[in-house]
Enzyme design. Structure first.
Site, PDB file in Angstrom:
ATOM      1  N   LYS A  67      63.099  99.699  34.366  1.00 30.10           N
ATOM      2  CA  LYS A  67      62.924  98.570  33.432  1.00 30.10           C
ATOM      3  C   LYS A  67      62.962  99.159  32.025  1.00 30.10           C
ATOM      4  O   LYS A  67      61.991  99.733  31.553  1.00 30.10           O
ATOM      5  CB  LYS A  67      61.578  97.907  33.707  1.00 30.10           C
ATOM      6  CG  LYS A  67      61.470  96.467  33.288  1.00 30.10           C
ATOM      7  CD  LYS A  67      61.705  96.163  31.829  1.00 30.10           C
ATOM      8  CE  LYS A  67      60.497  96.250  30.945  1.00 30.10           C
ATOM      9  NZ  LYS A  67      60.831  95.978  29.522  1.00 30.10           N
ATOM     10  N   GLU A 117      53.508 108.867  30.134  1.00 31.48           N
ATOM     11  CA  GLU A 117      53.914 109.626  28.936  1.00 31.48           C
ATOM     12  C   GLU A 117      53.652 108.699  27.767  1.00 31.48           C
ATOM     13  O   GLU A 117      54.373 107.726  27.563  1.00 31.48           O
ATOM     14  CB  GLU A 117      55.407 109.965  29.002  1.00 31.48           C
ATOM     15  CG  GLU A 117      55.798 110.816  30.193  1.00 31.48           C
ATOM     16  CD  GLU A 117      55.738 112.297  29.906  1.00 31.48           C
ATOM     17  OE1 GLU A 117      55.684 112.678  28.728  1.00 31.48           O
ATOM     18  OE2 GLU A 117      55.712 113.071  30.867  1.00 31.48           O
ATOM     19  N   CYS A 122      57.577 110.086  19.815  1.00 31.23           N
ATOM     20  CA  CYS A 122      56.247 110.391  20.359  1.00 31.23           C
ATOM     21  C   CYS A 122      55.842 111.822  20.011  1.00 31.23           C
ATOM     22  O   CYS A 122      54.666 112.112  19.868  1.00 31.23           O
ATOM     23  CB  CYS A 122      56.250 110.186  21.862  1.00 31.23           C
ATOM     24  SG  CYS A 122      57.533 111.126  22.683  1.00 31.23           S
ATOM     25  N   GLU A 153      48.592 106.854  15.743  1.00 26.15           N
ATOM     26  CA  GLU A 153      50.044 107.050  15.757  1.00 26.15           C
ATOM     27  C   GLU A 153      50.686 105.975  14.888  1.00 26.15           C
ATOM     28  O   GLU A 153      50.627 104.791  15.218  1.00 26.15           O
ATOM     29  CB  GLU A 153      50.554 106.944  17.202  1.00 26.15           C
ATOM     30  CG  GLU A 153      52.021 107.233  17.333  1.00 26.15           C
ATOM     31  CD  GLU A 153      52.513 107.079  18.761  1.00 26.15           C
ATOM     32  OE1 GLU A 153      52.220 106.041  19.389  1.00 26.15           O
ATOM     33  OE2 GLU A 153      53.186 107.992  19.257  1.00 26.15           O
TER      34      GLU A 153
END
Ligand code: NAD
Length: 511
Positions: A199, A274, A308, A406
């Site tokens: 997906k 992750e 990331c 982040e």
């Protein structure tokens, strides 16, 4: 130090009449080897983030019924074969053929990736070519997958450890590196003998659909690799909930990863996560400052900071902080950013307007919290696309939100240090642990510092580097599990112990 909070000179304005924007591409999902619409007939259209108003792709907005069909197809392909029962050599040959297909489609896939994500075309093509290498590596390694024997557990006993494919794998991917992330997982899962449902992100599904089509052309049996497109809760969640899926590999935000891990835990499903990062770049006073400044710019601006493994925190020895920041600001003012199709562009557009607004909100927070904005901090040419200027903060305190969270944009937070111990404490002082860099000419300093870092991927005198041989993954809230290298196959394998007894076993009950 010169302070220049505004900058526009290095902006590459997008050319909205570029011929490559003229023909939007239309895709269908791939389920059981067939190209299909969503059952409700709904679609998602994607506008280029770097070319306002230009639609570049359209794909189905799948439903839970589509997810059900895809999972059933992958389950059938696993339970009835032939894929899990083929020899390693046969599987490897097909995976190599997929890699070759990728290589012959670099231009096509690179353009799609560029227009859907907003990243520069040259970068996108480089990423596609790198993915061919990921597939070739996994193809080669998959032939050598082996179990174990235990020959010292008793004269009449022999132990075998069989490595078996784990079953049906659900893979959910984000929008920032669609082709790399799917290629860091799928060939390892297939190489282990699993079947897969992917997906991709609702914003960037084109190259994942094309990958599955190319894999089918390369000889992958129908049902082994299925792609469902659409929004997360509608189609992705089924991969966590459905008991026919044995393993869930999720890459994305901590928020969604936490939700999916809880759902998967209720079904005792194996999960690999992750998640996000807040990568530190530690620069010691003896570092090569030219190289470090270049690496810091690359680490924070690459992919417009939507990475990331960004090096978004500069942790620098106070003795060289002004000198390093001067170099970095000079570089940042000259770095071409803007049009993803521009020949000189080093970083392109933010994925959506909402995301750009979130990044701008973090900059406001940083200023309110008392950090010093040295450069950038604002959207550029918002009428043409989602562009955000290279942004540098100094005098950031470690407890500020811009040091802890982040941001996922081209925004650097600089924190000074006075001792190596302080540098390590600062580097480890966030909830994340995905990646980290150390810059020093002294190998002992660099290695000993790296050993103390709680991060799954570390670099010495470089940043955002990768190779199929080395594992990737997170410590702390950055995730669980490891992908790539020989370690990646374990995520998609089951290990079965077989106890063999030779001769007559010792009776349990003498009579
Ligand atoms: P996201 O979590 O919003 O979405 C990721 C994927 O999950 C998308 O495909 C989305 O449709 C799907 N999703 C959303 N809600 C869902 C639900 N309820 N059920 C199932 N699926 C659902 O993340 P994003 O904004 O696409 O990506 C950015 C994030 O990804 C950042 O935090 C970044 O650090 C992280 N990321 C991590 C890595 C890594 O390797 N560690 C790599 C790239 C990106």
């Amino acid at each position: 130090m010169t302070i220049q909070p505004r900058l526009q000179d290095n902006f590459v304005a997008p050319n909205l009449s570029d011929a490559r924007l003229a023909s939007p591409r239309s895709y269908r999902m791939l389920i059981d080897g067939k190209s299909v619409e969503a059952q409700g007939g709904q679609t998602i259209t994607r506008e280029s983030p770097g070319h306002r108003g230009k639609v570049v792709g359209e794909w189905p907005a799948g439903t839970s019924a589509d997810a059900d069909l895809a999972i059933a197809a992958a389950r059938r392909a696993f339970d009835q074969g032939p894929w899990p029962h083929m020899s390693g050599a046969e599987r490897s040959t097909i995976l190599h053929a997929v890699a070759d297909k990728i290589l012959t489609h670099v231009d096509e896939l690179g353009l799609v990736e560029c227009l859907e994500t907003g990243k520069p075309l040259a970068q996108a093509k480089g990423e596609i070519a790198y993915c061919a290498d990921l597939w070739h590596y996994a193809a080669g390694m998959s032939r050598g997958l082996e179990g174990d024997t235990h020959n010292a557990i008793g004269a009449n006993r022999l132990g075998l450890v069989l490595r078996e494919p784990a079953g049906v794998v659900g893979i959910i991917t984000p929008w920032n590196f669609p082709f790399i992330i799917v290629s860091e997982r799928v060939p390892w899962a297939l190489g282990a003998g699993c079947t897969v449902v992917v997906k991709p992100s609702e914003w960037t599904s084109g190259t994942t659909i094309r990958l599955a089509e190319l894999a089918l052309e390369a000889g992958l049996p129908a049902g082994v690799l299925n792609v469902i497109t659409g929004y997360g809760p509608a189609v992705g969640q089924a991969l966590a909930e459905d008991p026919r899926v044995d393993v869930l590999a999720f890459t994305g935000s901590v928020r969604v990863g936490t939700q999916l891990a809880a759902i998967a835990a209720a079904g005792i499903k194996r999960v690999g996560l992750e998640l996000g990062g807040k990568g530190p770049q530690i620069v010691f006073a003896d570092a090569d400052l030219e190289a470090a400044a270049d690496g810091i710019a690359y680490g924070v601006y690459h992919n417009a900071g939507q990475c990331c493994i960004s090096g978004s925190r500069l942790i620098v020895d106070n003795a060289i902080r002004p000198a390093l920041l001067d170099r970095l600001l000079d570089l940042s003012r000259r770095l071409p950013f803007g049009d993803p199709l521009g020949d000189t562009t080093r970083f392109g557009a933010m994925v959506t307007r909402d995301h750009l607004d979130k990044v701008a909100g973090y900059v406001r927070t940083g200023v309110e919290e008392g950090a010093e904005l040295l450069l950038g901090g604002e959207a550029v040419d918002a009428q043409a696309g989602n562009f955000f200027a290279p942004t540098v903060f100094d005098r950031v305190r470690p407890d500020m939100r811009i040091a802890q969270e982040e941001i996922f944009g081209p925004v650097l937070a600089t924190i000074g240090f006075d001792s190596a111990e302080e540098a390590v404490a600062l580097a480890n002082g966030t909830p994340f642990g995905l990646s980290a860099s150390v810059w020093s000419r002294d190998l002992e300093t660099a290695v000993q510092t790296t050993r103390k870092l709680r991060a799954g991927r570390c670099w010495i005198n470089s940043v955002i580097d990768g190779t199929p041989e080395l594992p990737i993954g997170g410590y702390k809230k950055s995730g669980t599990g490891r992908e790539l290298g020989r370690y990646g196959f374990d995520e998609y394998s089951q290990f079965k112990g077989i106890h063999m007894t030779m001769g007559r076993p010792q009776p349990w009950f003498e009579h």
